[in-house]
Write an enzyme that holds these catalytic residues in place. Structure first.
Site, PDB file in Angstrom:
ATOM      1  N   HIS A 207       0.850  -1.178  -0.141  1.00  0.00           N
ATOM      2  CA  HIS A 207      -0.085  -0.110   0.069  1.00  0.00           C
ATOM      3  C   HIS A 207       0.785   1.271   0.046  1.00  0.00           C
ATOM      4  O   HIS A 207       1.006   1.817  -0.948  1.00  0.00           O
ATOM      5  CB  HIS A 207      -0.875   0.207   1.093  1.00  0.00           C
TER       6      HIS A 207
ATOM      7  N   ASP B  15      -5.151  -8.271  -3.176  1.00  0.00           N
ATOM      8  CA  ASP B  15      -5.340  -7.949  -1.795  1.00  0.00           C
ATOM      9  C   ASP B  15      -6.834  -8.675  -1.445  1.00  0.00           C
ATOM     10  O   ASP B  15      -6.737  -9.880  -0.978  1.00  0.00           O
ATOM     11  CB  ASP B  15      -5.422  -6.418  -1.582  1.00  0.00           C
TER      12      ASP B  15
END
Length: 454
Positions: free
Chosen positions: A269, A320
């Site tokens: 991220h 994810d």
């Protein structure tokens, strides 16, 4: 037995090259990339061949939640309200269900262009909080799903000791994640027999919220050389602000002040960065793990992509929480997100490569391969024979120059233009269908029927 495949156009490290014959051996590694090849009379000629992509960040069990959390609550919704729902799923899933869910996910990812996955795996314990008789039981079930589907995997057992900064104790609904350094090293040791050309085992401190800097330092020091190390970092502003309140430093700043971050690391991220943090990541040669579809789904924010590219930072893509399983969607929205933020066009490009899709595709191949710790991501000698074949009979790709292929794949429509997929030299997808798709789908449907009754 050696095998070959002829490509009219193949995406080599130097770019698209015509008349290429790929050679690989029985172990699934490329032995020779023949250029200027002449096809024989009996040889099938495939149109456009690319290395398969690495999905550098996956929580496989969360595939079961896709589409189930898109209902507004009474108050504002955020990553943190979504997380509470995710914990409820995590408490319910059995090891066998984890395998069924992961197999469904991996078959979908393979059909959409991923040939490797980095599995950020933190559901280690049984629902009551005790370890299974085999401390690596759940990780082995996920690896079994990868083996069933043909997906290459880097299994990353997750260190998860605390609920938040200042070493706050875990919540009751986090009990399946609870691990210390010794336990994670025991899980890694128990997985040693699983390692082979298709399976690597690294490690993942969950985040600076869930593992102390001392724990991370101890864990990394105990890891064998060359193993991948992944960590969630600076995903949400609440996390950044909590880190500053607890330590006086932002997450990426704290990580670089307390750890030796190098090529083994993938910083997942890293959504909220200062210019100094952008520079630190780029100089370290670590990989930024960008998960655009999940970051959009959870309202995380935009990665500082233009500045990171300008600093020569390395990056790759992951799915994810699996709101999407598509290479194309991750890359498309990586660029589109920046266009919306910058209010401009063709953001992700450099002087030597002005074609946005080509630049992003190549960079994600390289960054994903590095993050996996495996010899993938390239059509070259010694690498795994992992590759995808685009459907050159689709109207979007018929009679097209090779230079325009990736632009058409990424930026035209929603048809899946990936026809066939090979992993380790074995064909796992033919004409858009996974070889085990019927049974995998049936197992997943049965699993979801069970979960929805809870």
């Amino acid at each position: 037995m050696a095998q070959t495949l002829f490509a009219k156009q193949a995406l080599l490290p130097t770019g698209w090259v015509s008349q290429v014959r790929l050679h690989w051996d029985a172990s699934g590694n490329f032995t020779h990339i023949e250029t200027d090849a002449i096809p024989s009379a009996y040889e099938v000629q495939h149109g456009f061949v690319s290395p398969g992509m690495t999905n550098l960040h996956s929580h496989a069990f969360q595939r079961a939640m896709a589409g189930m959390t898109e209902i507004a609550g009474e108050g504002p919704d955020s990553f943190w309200t979504w997380r509470d729902l995710m914990y409820r799923y995590a408490l319910a899933i059995s090891p066998e269900q984890m395998q069924a869910i992961a197999a469904q996910l991996y078959s979908e990812c393979l059909r959409h262009g991923y040939t490797s996955v980095c599995e950020f795996h933190y559901v280690h314990r049984a629902p009551d909080g005790a370890f299974y008789a085999d401390i690596a039981e759940t990780a082995k079930q996920v690896i079994a799903a990868a083996n069933l589907t043909g997906m290459g995997i880097s299994m990353l057992p997750v260190l998860y000791s605390y609920a938040d900064f200042k070493q706050l104790p875990l919540r009751e609904d986090q009990r399946r994640f609870n691990t210390n350094v010794e336990q994670i090293l025991n899980i890694i040791s128990a997985l040693d027999g699983q390692r082979n050309a298709q399976v690597e085992v690294g490690v993942a401190p969950h985040s600076l919220r869930a593992a102390s800097t001392d724990q991370i330092r101890e864990l990394v020091a105990a890891m064998p050389a060359g193993r991948p190390i992944h960590i969630h970092i600076a995903e949400q502003m609440r996390e950044v602000n909590a880190c500053v309140a607890a330590t006086g430093k932002r997450p990426v700043e704290l990580l670089f002040d307390t750890q030796t971050v190098d090529e083994r690391w993938c910083l997942v991220h890293a959504t909220h960065l200062t210019q100094h943090e952008v520079a630190s990541m780029a100089v370290s040669k670590s990989v930024a793990g960008i998960c655009t579809s999940t970051e959009g789904n959870l309202g995380d924010g935009f990665f500082e992509l233009p500045d990171y590219i300008a600093a020569h930072g390395r990056f790759g893509i992951g799915t994810d929480s699996h709101a999407s399983q598509s290479v194309v969607e991750e890359i498309r929205w990586l660029e589109y997100g920046q266009r919306l933020k910058q209010q401009g066009r063709n953001i992700a490009s450099v002087k030597g490569q002005r074609r946005v899709a080509d630049f992003l595709w190549q960079q994600c191949l390289l960054g994903g391969a590095q993050a996996s710790g495996r010899n993938v991501g390239y059509l070259q000698n010694g690498c795994r024979a992992d590759f995808i074949i685009f459907d050159d009979q689709h109207p979007n790709l018929q009679n097209i120059d090779a230079a325009d292929v990736l632009s058409s794949v990424v930026f035209t429509g929603n048809d899946n233009l990936i026809r066939d997929v090979y992993v380790g030299g074995q064909q796992v997808v033919e004409a858009g269908r996974h070889r085990e798709q019927t049974q995998i789908n049936a197992n997943y449907v049965r699993c979801m029927q069970q979960l929805r009754q809870l």
